[in-house]
Design a protein around this motif. Sequence first.
Motif, mmCIF file in Angstrom:
data_model
loop_
_atom_site.group_PDB
_atom_site.id
_atom_site.type_symbol
_atom_site.label_atom_id
_atom_site.label_comp_id
_atom_site.label_asym_id
_atom_site.label_seq_id
_atom_site.Cartn_x
_atom_site.Cartn_y
_atom_site.Cartn_z
ATOM 1 N N GLY A 111 -14.004 29.282 7.316
ATOM 2 C CA GLY A 111 -14.690 28.184 7.977
ATOM 3 C C GLY A 111 -14.591 26.843 7.267
ATOM 4 N N LYS A 112 -13.894 26.769 6.139
ATOM 5 C CA LYS A 112 -13.775 25.519 5.380
ATOM 6 C C LYS A 112 -12.353 24.983 5.470
ATOM 7 C CE LYS A 112 -17.212 26.973 2.042
ATOM 8 N NZ LYS A 112 -17.478 27.343 0.668
ATOM 9 N N LEU A 113 -12.240 23.648 5.481
ATOM 10 C CA LEU A 113 -10.926 23.026 5.456
ATOM 11 C C LEU A 113 -10.368 23.096 4.043
ATOM 12 C CD1 LEU A 113 -11.319 19.784 7.599
ATOM 13 C CD2 LEU A 113 -10.186 21.911 8.214
ATOM 14 N N VAL A 114 -9.158 23.638 3.919
ATOM 15 C CA VAL A 114 -8.505 23.758 2.620
ATOM 16 C C VAL A 114 -7.180 22.993 2.696
ATOM 17 C CG1 VAL A 114 -7.524 25.353 0.934
ATOM 18 C CG2 VAL A 114 -9.549 26.024 2.248
ATOM 19 N N PRO A 115 -7.025 21.922 1.893
ATOM 20 C CA PRO A 115 -5.778 21.158 1.913
ATOM 21 C C PRO A 115 -4.601 21.994 1.412
ATOM 22 C CG PRO A 115 -7.522 19.930 0.808
ATOM 23 C CD PRO A 115 -8.024 21.325 1.007
ATOM 24 N N ALA A 116 -3.483 21.916 2.142
ATOM 25 C CA ALA A 116 -2.267 22.633 1.757
ATOM 26 C C ALA A 116 -1.124 21.668 1.458
ATOM 27 C CB ALA A 116 -1.854 23.598 2.855
ATOM 28 N N ALA A 117 -1.202 20.448 2.004
ATOM 29 C CA ALA A 117 -0.140 19.467 1.785
ATOM 30 C C ALA A 117 -0.667 18.075 2.114
ATOM 31 C CB ALA A 117 1.072 19.800 2.640
ATOM 32 N N LEU A 118 0.085 17.078 1.669
ATOM 33 C CA LEU A 118 -0.274 15.682 1.911
ATOM 34 C C LEU A 118 1.007 14.924 2.266
ATOM 35 C CD1 LEU A 118 -2.635 13.556 1.641
ATOM 36 C CD2 LEU A 118 -1.675 13.070 -0.626
ATOM 37 N N ILE A 119 0.943 14.148 3.344
ATOM 38 C CA ILE A 119 2.082 13.336 3.776
ATOM 39 C C ILE A 119 1.626 11.880 3.790
ATOM 40 C CG2 ILE A 119 3.722 12.853 5.638
ATOM 41 C CD1 ILE A 119 3.165 15.803 6.597
ATOM 42 N N VAL A 120 2.366 11.026 3.082
ATOM 43 C CA VAL A 120 2.015 9.607 3.012
ATOM 44 C C VAL A 120 3.276 8.781 3.259
ATOM 45 C CG1 VAL A 120 1.157 7.746 1.514
ATOM 46 C CG2 VAL A 120 0.111 10.020 1.392
ATOM 47 N N ARG A 121 3.135 7.745 4.083
ATOM 48 C CA ARG A 121 4.235 6.819 4.308
ATOM 49 C C ARG A 121 4.272 5.842 3.136
ATOM 50 N NH1 ARG A 121 7.722 6.367 7.879
ATOM 51 N NH2 ARG A 121 6.558 7.524 9.443
ATOM 52 N N VAL A 122 5.461 5.688 2.564
ATOM 53 C CA VAL A 122 5.678 4.764 1.460
ATOM 54 C C VAL A 122 6.700 3.739 1.933
ATOM 55 C CG1 VAL A 122 6.449 4.512 -0.931
ATOM 56 C CG2 VAL A 122 5.236 6.599 -0.229
ATOM 57 N N ASN A 123 6.297 2.475 1.904
ATOM 58 C CA ASN A 123 7.199 1.382 2.278
ATOM 59 C C ASN A 123 7.803 0.857 0.986
ATOM 60 O OD1 ASN A 123 6.477 1.405 5.129
ATOM 61 N ND2 ASN A 123 4.478 0.757 4.379
ATOM 62 N N GLY A 124 9.060 1.186 0.779
ATOM 63 C CA GLY A 124 9.720 0.842 -0.471
ATOM 64 C C GLY A 124 10.744 -0.261 -0.292
ATOM 65 N N ALA A 125 11.324 -0.642 -1.400
ATOM 66 C CA ALA A 125 12.378 -1.661 -1.397
ATOM 67 C C ALA A 125 13.664 -1.019 -1.895
ATOM 68 C CB ALA A 125 11.985 -2.825 -2.296
ATOM 69 N N ASP A 126 14.683 -1.041 -1.034
ATOM 70 C CA ASP A 126 16.007 -0.576 -1.437
ATOM 71 C C ASP A 126 16.673 -1.748 -2.140
ATOM 72 O OD1 ASP A 126 18.640 0.161 -1.709
ATOM 73 O OD2 ASP A 126 18.923 0.711 0.388
ATOM 74 N N GLN A 127 16.853 -1.604 -3.455
ATOM 75 C CA GLN A 127 17.385 -2.709 -4.241
ATOM 76 C C GLN A 127 18.817 -2.434 -4.722
ATOM 77 O OE1 GLN A 127 13.913 -2.725 -6.888
ATOM 78 N NE2 GLN A 127 13.500 -4.798 -6.140
ATOM 79 N N THR A 128 19.548 -1.630 -3.934
ATOM 80 C CA THR A 128 20.941 -1.380 -4.308
ATOM 81 C C THR A 128 21.746 -2.680 -4.263
ATOM 82 O OG1 THR A 128 21.368 -0.653 -2.045
ATOM 83 C CG2 THR A 128 21.008 1.065 -3.685
ATOM 84 N N ASP A 129 21.381 -3.593 -3.366
ATOM 85 C CA ASP A 129 21.957 -4.936 -3.348
ATOM 86 C C ASP A 129 20.837 -5.874 -3.810
ATOM 87 O OD1 ASP A 129 22.986 -7.443 -2.849
ATOM 88 O OD2 ASP A 129 23.504 -7.047 -0.757
ATOM 89 N N VAL A 130 20.849 -6.215 -5.090
ATOM 90 C CA VAL A 130 19.759 -6.988 -5.688
ATOM 91 C C VAL A 130 19.578 -8.340 -5.006
ATOM 92 C CG1 VAL A 130 18.865 -7.950 -7.850
ATOM 93 C CG2 VAL A 130 20.138 -5.817 -7.879
ATOM 94 N N GLU A 131 20.651 -8.902 -4.516
ATOM 95 C CA GLU A 131 20.589 -10.205 -3.843
ATOM 96 C C GLU A 131 19.888 -10.106 -2.483
ATOM 97 O OE1 GLU A 131 21.742 -13.206 -5.074
ATOM 98 O OE2 GLU A 131 22.056 -12.106 -6.949
#
Length: 188
Positions: A111-131
């Motif tokens: 009867g209790k909620l038990v966390p099994a996983a967490l999903i989070v959106r991460v907005n990152g910066a692709d800096q392969t082209d630094v310019e």
Amino acid sequence: MTIRPMGLIFAVALCASAGASARTSPESVYTSLEGKSCKKVIDDKTTGAYTLTCPGVGKFALQVLDDDDRSSVNIVSPEQKVVALQYWDVVTRGFSSLGKKAEWRVVRTDGKLVPAALIVRVNGADQTDVEHPKRVSLLAVAQIRRSEACVVKVLGAGATNAQARAIADGPELPCLKTVAPPEPSKQR
């Protein structure tokens, strides 16, 4: 005739006892990673680094860390054990921010909620082209286990929440130790 009612009683008792400790299939519960429900603490006045502590599920909480325009999440257990997911080491080393909500994959046990996983959106910066750095949207999937929690997969642009849920609900995967290229989206 007495065997049939006794068999029925036994079956009902067996089902009732099984139901009392039954574990349901995973479902999603969403909690905020911002706003009034979170408590903000400034960690460093000079740099502006801060920690937001936000309510989670099942007496768990999330700490949103922001330092030098990079973000990460810690999971805080009901016993106040803090598990660092280290997004800046395993999701992206570039500048990043988080989506507004966390998706918890939970099961109901006794009867209790038990966390099994967490999903989070991460907005990152692709800096392969630094310019010309580009913003990229990633999904960080962490599995929560009895003795640890860790990021197990990073999904790249075009990945869906359904794909992230399949990984979260799937077999236990090894913890990521360093930033790996995001797994490309598999369009079906």
